[in-house]
Design a protein around this motif. Sequence first.
Motif, PDB file in Angstrom:
ATOM      1  N   VAL A   2      -6.136   6.874  -0.054  1.00  0.00           N
ATOM      2  CA  VAL A   2      -5.454   7.018  -1.333  1.00  0.00           C
ATOM      3  C   VAL A   2      -6.515   7.145  -2.427  1.00  0.00           C
ATOM      4  N   SER A   3      -6.184   7.836  -3.512  1.00  0.00           N
ATOM      5  CA  SER A   3      -7.163   8.111  -4.572  1.00  0.00           C
ATOM      6  C   SER A   3      -7.823   6.842  -5.120  1.00  0.00           C
ATOM      7  N   ILE A   4      -7.118   5.724  -5.115  1.00  0.00           N
ATOM      8  CA  ILE A   4      -7.687   4.463  -5.585  1.00  0.00           C
ATOM      9  C   ILE A   4      -8.881   4.067  -4.726  1.00  0.00           C
ATOM     10  N   ASP A   5      -8.789   4.300  -3.418  1.00  0.00           N
ATOM     11  CA  ASP A   5      -9.839   3.908  -2.484  1.00  0.00           C
ATOM     12  C   ASP A   5     -10.994   4.903  -2.442  1.00  0.00           C
ATOM     13  N   LYS A   6     -10.776   6.137  -2.905  1.00  0.00           N
ATOM     14  CA  LYS A   6     -11.815   7.171  -2.833  1.00  0.00           C
ATOM     15  C   LYS A   6     -13.080   6.786  -3.577  1.00  0.00           C
ATOM     16  N   GLU A   7     -12.926   6.127  -4.728  1.00  0.00           N
ATOM     17  CA  GLU A   7     -14.082   5.751  -5.537  1.00  0.00           C
ATOM     18  C   GLU A   7     -15.017   4.813  -4.776  1.00  0.00           C
ATOM     19  N   SER A  71      -6.465  -0.429   2.672  1.00  0.00           N
ATOM     20  CA  SER A  71      -5.969   0.069   1.395  1.00  0.00           C
ATOM     21  C   SER A  71      -5.128  -0.972   0.674  1.00  0.00           C
ATOM     22  N   GLU A  72      -5.171  -0.879  -0.643  1.00  0.00           N
ATOM     23  CA  GLU A  72      -4.320  -1.732  -1.486  1.00  0.00           C
ATOM     24  C   GLU A  72      -2.875  -1.244  -1.454  1.00  0.00           C
ATOM     25  N   LYS A  73      -2.680   0.035  -1.130  1.00  0.00           N
ATOM     26  CA  LYS A  73      -1.347   0.638  -1.121  1.00  0.00           C
ATOM     27  C   LYS A  73      -1.045   1.251   0.246  1.00  0.00           C
ATOM     28  N   PRO A  74      -0.792   0.418   1.268  1.00  0.00           N
ATOM     29  CA  PRO A  74      -0.542   0.966   2.607  1.00  0.00           C
ATOM     30  C   PRO A  74       0.732   1.808   2.683  1.00  0.00           C
ATOM     31  N   HIS A  75       1.726   1.511   1.862  1.00  0.00           N
ATOM     32  CA  HIS A  75       2.974   2.276   1.887  1.00  0.00           C
ATOM     33  C   HIS A  75       2.714   3.726   1.469  1.00  0.00           C
ATOM     34  N   THR A 107      -6.227   0.514  10.886  1.00  0.00           N
ATOM     35  CA  THR A 107      -5.827   1.868  11.286  1.00  0.00           C
ATOM     36  C   THR A 107      -4.845   1.832  12.440  1.00  0.00           C
ATOM     37  N   ASN A 108      -5.140   1.036  13.461  1.00  0.00           N
ATOM     38  CA  ASN A 108      -4.238   0.942  14.613  1.00  0.00           C
ATOM     39  C   ASN A 108      -2.875   0.380  14.216  1.00  0.00           C
ATOM     40  N   THR A 109      -2.853  -0.594  13.321  1.00  0.00           N
ATOM     41  CA  THR A 109      -1.588  -1.164  12.848  1.00  0.00           C
ATOM     42  C   THR A 109      -0.778  -0.103  12.115  1.00  0.00           C
ATOM     43  N   MET A 110      -1.456   0.681  11.265  1.00  0.00           N
ATOM     44  CA  MET A 110      -0.772   1.749  10.523  1.00  0.00           C
ATOM     45  C   MET A 110      -0.190   2.786  11.491  1.00  0.00           C
ATOM     46  N   LEU A 111      -0.983   3.193  12.473  1.00  0.00           N
ATOM     47  CA  LEU A 111      -0.519   4.194  13.442  1.00  0.00           C
ATOM     48  C   LEU A 111       0.662   3.660  14.249  1.00  0.00           C
ATOM     49  N   ASP A 112       0.615   2.372  14.624  1.00  0.00           N
ATOM     50  CA  ASP A 112       1.729   1.761  15.362  1.00  0.00           C
ATOM     51  C   ASP A 112       2.987   1.711  14.501  1.00  0.00           C
ATOM     52  N   ASP A 113       2.838   1.358  13.231  1.00  0.00           N
ATOM     53  CA  ASP A 113       3.988   1.296  12.314  1.00  0.00           C
ATOM     54  C   ASP A 113       4.660   2.666  12.178  1.00  0.00           C
ATOM     55  N   LEU A 114       3.859   3.730  12.237  1.00  0.00           N
ATOM     56  CA  LEU A 114       4.380   5.086  12.075  1.00  0.00           C
ATOM     57  C   LEU A 114       4.757   5.753  13.401  1.00  0.00           C
ATOM     58  N   ASN A 115       4.552   5.042  14.499  1.00  0.00           N
ATOM     59  CA  ASN A 115       4.791   5.595  15.838  1.00  0.00           C
ATOM     60  C   ASN A 115       4.017   6.896  16.064  1.00  0.00           C
ATOM     61  N   MET A 116       2.788   6.938  15.568  1.00  0.00           N
ATOM     62  CA  MET A 116       1.929   8.104  15.771  1.00  0.00           C
ATOM     63  C   MET A 116       0.996   7.815  16.935  1.00  0.00           C
ATOM     64  N   ASP A 117       0.996   8.723  17.886  1.00  0.00           N
ATOM     65  CA  ASP A 117       0.128   8.573  19.043  1.00  0.00           C
ATOM     66  C   ASP A 117      -1.139   9.390  18.803  1.00  0.00           C
ATOM     67  N   LYS A 118      -2.057   8.834  18.044  1.00  0.00           N
ATOM     68  CA  LYS A 118      -3.289   9.536  17.690  1.00  0.00           C
ATOM     69  C   LYS A 118      -4.484   8.713  18.134  1.00  0.00           C
ATOM     70  N   LYS A 119      -5.521   9.409  18.637  1.00  0.00           N
ATOM     71  CA  LYS A 119      -6.786   8.757  18.900  1.00  0.00           C
ATOM     72  C   LYS A 119      -7.641   8.948  17.667  1.00  0.00           C
TER      73      LYS A 119
END
Length: 125
Positions: A2-7, A71-75, A107-119
């Motif tokens: 997210v743009s907040i984290d880019k800095e 991230s501060e804004k995971p949603h 990252t793994n928690t985010m991917l699990d929450d979204l049901n994304m099967d990504k390496k």
Amino acid sequence: MVSIDKENHTDFLSRSVSYLENRGFNNIKADLEGYETPKSFIKKGSDITITPDIVADKKGIKHFFEISVKSEKPHLLKSKWMFLDVLSKMKSYRFKIISTKGHYKFTNTMLDDLNMDKKMIKINS
């Protein structure tokens, strides 16, 4: 990310771009000095803009790369990843996540929450 984290994570973004260049990706676009900024997508009816962290080509196929850091804004990050995943499937692009030590569990928690099967691509510091 997210743009907040880019800095706070521009050094990791530049390491990721170097990693991709070494892997044979070309026409790289990133929000870094010396690179063209990737195309942004605007959500209709609001002022939300989605810009992939890195866009690159390899063998004629466009790839979207997202940098995953705590991230501060995971949603907001989840929405961005879902949009890029759907867009990449619609257009036959590739969508990949890049992360580094200290951010793998997030990252793994985010991917699990979204049901994304990504390496994820793991880049060491």
